[in-house]
Motif scaffolding. Structure first.
Motif, short mmCIF file in Angstrom:
data_model
loop_
_atom_site.label_atom_id
_atom_site.label_comp_id
_atom_site.label_asym_id
_atom_site.label_seq_id
_atom_site.Cartn_x
_atom_site.Cartn_y
_atom_site.Cartn_z
N ALA A 60 -82.64 -100.28 -74.40
CA ALA A 60 -81.31 -99.66 -74.47
C ALA A 60 -80.34 -100.35 -73.51
O ALA A 60 -79.15 -100.53 -73.84
N ASP A 61 -80.83 -100.76 -72.36
CA ASP A 61 -79.97 -101.41 -71.38
C ASP A 61 -79.49 -102.77 -71.87
O ASP A 61 -78.35 -103.16 -71.61
N LEU A 62 -80.35 -103.51 -72.58
CA LEU A 62 -79.93 -104.80 -73.15
C LEU A 62 -78.78 -104.62 -74.11
O LEU A 62 -77.77 -105.34 -74.06
N VAL A 63 -78.89 -103.64 -74.98
CA VAL A 63 -77.82 -103.38 -75.95
C VAL A 63 -76.52 -103.02 -75.23
O VAL A 63 -75.45 -103.55 -75.54
N SER A 64 -76.61 -102.14 -74.25
CA SER A 64 -75.40 -101.74 -73.53
C SER A 64 -74.80 -102.91 -72.76
O SER A 64 -73.57 -103.07 -72.71
N ALA A 65 -75.64 -103.75 -72.17
CA ALA A 65 -75.14 -104.89 -71.39
C ALA A 65 -74.39 -105.88 -72.27
O ALA A 65 -73.32 -106.39 -71.88
N VAL A 66 -74.91 -106.16 -73.45
CA VAL A 66 -74.24 -107.10 -74.35
C VAL A 66 -72.87 -106.56 -74.76
O VAL A 66 -71.87 -107.28 -74.76
N TYR A 67 -72.79 -105.28 -75.10
CA TYR A 67 -71.51 -104.72 -75.52
C TYR A 67 -70.52 -104.67 -74.37
O TYR A 67 -69.32 -104.94 -74.55
N ARG A 68 -70.99 -104.32 -73.17
CA ARG A 68 -70.07 -104.29 -72.02
C ARG A 68 -69.50 -105.67 -71.75
O ARG A 68 -68.29 -105.83 -71.54
N GLN A 69 -70.36 -106.67 -71.73
CA GLN A 69 -69.90 -108.03 -71.46
C GLN A 69 -68.99 -108.54 -72.56
O GLN A 69 -67.96 -109.17 -72.30
N THR A 70 -69.34 -108.28 -73.81
CA THR A 70 -68.54 -108.77 -74.93
C THR A 70 -67.16 -108.11 -74.97
O THR A 70 -66.15 -108.78 -75.21
N ILE A 71 -67.11 -106.81 -74.74
CA ILE A 71 -65.81 -106.12 -74.69
C ILE A 71 -64.93 -106.76 -73.63
O ILE A 71 -63.74 -107.04 -73.86
N LEU A 72 -65.50 -107.03 -72.49
CA LEU A 72 -64.72 -107.59 -71.39
C LEU A 72 -64.24 -109.00 -71.69
O LEU A 72 -63.07 -109.35 -71.44
N GLN A 73 -65.11 -109.84 -72.24
CA GLN A 73 -64.76 -111.24 -72.46
C GLN A 73 -63.79 -111.44 -73.62
O GLN A 73 -63.04 -112.42 -73.65
N THR A 74 -63.80 -110.54 -74.59
CA THR A 74 -62.92 -110.70 -75.74
C THR A 74 -61.66 -109.86 -75.65
O THR A 74 -60.64 -110.20 -76.27
#
Length: 417
Positions: free
Chosen positions: A320-334
């Motif tokens: 679950a943490d991997l999924v949340s980490a990818v979305y948090r980083q992607t939201i921020l970078q885009t």
């Protein structure tokens, strides 16, 4: 099945591939140190509270240097910043080795070195995170982030398992720090081989005003505020790692390595089956669900009295943490324009790396007052409740559509062979 497997298209970009390999190799070594330090502190002090202070020692430099390091990354060549801050991290690892070889057995010295290393780590991580959107195409950013987190989590599996064996040996702490110093040279090489990544010319000049501008940018955008807020809740309330040495000593015969590796095992499995992640548009919903799942799995793992069951439940939390980490980083970078990305990554590192350290302090302090089981389980339950309520309450975050709110940025830099 190919659609569900991890997206490897970013590996066709030579600069990104080298960065990933260097990061992955060095991360195995850094995990040896991250396990060795708290175990060494516990061996000296026999106190989970002191282990929690390891997290506190790293908190202030991560926040300060994460924020300011992100501002630097928007003002100078990100490759240069990444290289020299990595050199600083490497030198502190050698200092940890030196104090162990000298037999000082001084918790204060170890905490002081953690402070310095955390500052260098924050600057290096801010620069590295801001580099990725400049060397890969925008549509490959989620895949690149997934690969980063997956490789990093492989290091978090391999590193703690090796560290668990090493720290049980005579001179095991010396071995752990030595191997970390050796493996970290891969990160230095990958930084040297990056193309030059100068600022795009639209950002503010370096200074406190630049940091404030970055914070103001976040404060006026509820989607970004929530992406940070839910992560802080997840890490501060539900991160149990400060309790691992004590719980392993009480329940599992001192076998601490699998506990440190368990979360990363789940993250690796999730990463290898992550092809669907980049296709999700409602990323606020997905992020909320993932963090609620993290809290629930952590709470259940705190009740386990068999090592295999604790590891299994922590692995579910890690997925679950991997999924949340990818979305948090992607939201921020885009979501943020390029001239803001260094500062956004600075805040990201301050939250992502600082949150678990506050969590260490919270877990250790609560365990000292109430016992490790209440600290572990209660934190997971609290995370579930707070994030579920907050995620639904902030409507702009809950309705966030990744495809509808992506800003226009400069073209990625050409990669070099």
């Amino acid at each position: 099945m190919r659609r569900q497997a991890v997206d490897t298209r970013p590996l066709a970009i030579p600069a990104y591939k080298r960065l990933l390999i260097g990061q992955g190799t060095s991360f195995i070594g850094s995990m040896l140190t991250q396990v060795a330090v708290p175990v060494q502190v516990y061996a000296i002090s026999h106190s989970s509270l002191y282990v929690g202070l390891v997290g506190l020692a790293g908190l202030v430099p991560i926040v300060v240097f994460g924020l300011y390091g992100g501002a630097i990354a928007d003002a100078i060549d990100r490759r240069v910043l990444y290289f020299w801050s990595s050199i600083g991290t490497w030198l502190v690892t050698l200092a940890l080795l030196a104090q162990t070889l000298a037999g000082l057995n001084n918790v204060g010295i170890i905490l002081g070195l953690v402070v310095v290393q955390s500052g260098f780590f924050a600057v290096a991580s801010s620069a590295r995170g801001a580099i990725i959107p400049r060397i890969v195409d925008e549509d490959l950013v989620p895949a690149a982030n997934t690969l980063n987190f997956t490789v990093g989590n492989i290091g978090q599996v391999v590193g703690p398992l090796i560290a668990g064996v090493l720290v049980a040996l005579p001179h095991g702490f010396e071995y752990a720090y030595s191997i970390d110093g050796l493996l970290f040279t891969a990160a230095l090489y990958s930084a040297l081989k990056l193309p030059s990544i100068p600022p795009d010319g639209t950002g503010q000049k370096l200074g406190l005003r630049s940091v404030v501008e970055g914070l103001a940018f976040i404060a006026t955008r509820p989607v970004l505020v929530m992406s940070f807020a839910v992560d802080i809740c997840a890490m501060v309330l539900a991160m149990p790692r400060a309790l691992f040495p004590e719980v392993a000593d009480q329940r599992f015969g001192g076998n601490v390595g699998p506990l440190y590796a368990a979360i990363a095992i789940g993250s690796v499995v999730a990463g290898l089956s992550s092809g669907w992640i980049g296709r999700v548009r409602r990323q606020g919903v997905a992020l909320t669900i993932a963090i609620v799942g993290w809290g629930g799995a952590v709470a259940l793992s705190g009740l386990a009295h068999r090592l295999w069951l604790a590891v299994l439940l922590l692995a579910v939390a890690g997925a679950a943490d991997l999924v949340s980490a990818v979305y948090r980083q992607t939201i921020l970078q885009t979501y943020a324009p390029d001239e803001m990305r260094g500062r956004m990554q600075g805040v990201f590192i301050a939250v992502v790396a600082g949150g678990p350290r506050l969590g260490d302090l919270r877990a250790g302090g609560t365990a000292a007052a109430t016992g490790p089981t209440f600290s572990w389980v209660g934190g997971g339950v609290a995370c579930m409740v707070v994030v579920a309520i907050a995620g639904v309450a902030v409507r702009s975050f809950w309705r966030y559509d990744a495809k509808a709110e992506v800003p226009v940025d400069p073209e990625p830099l050409p990669s070099t062979a």
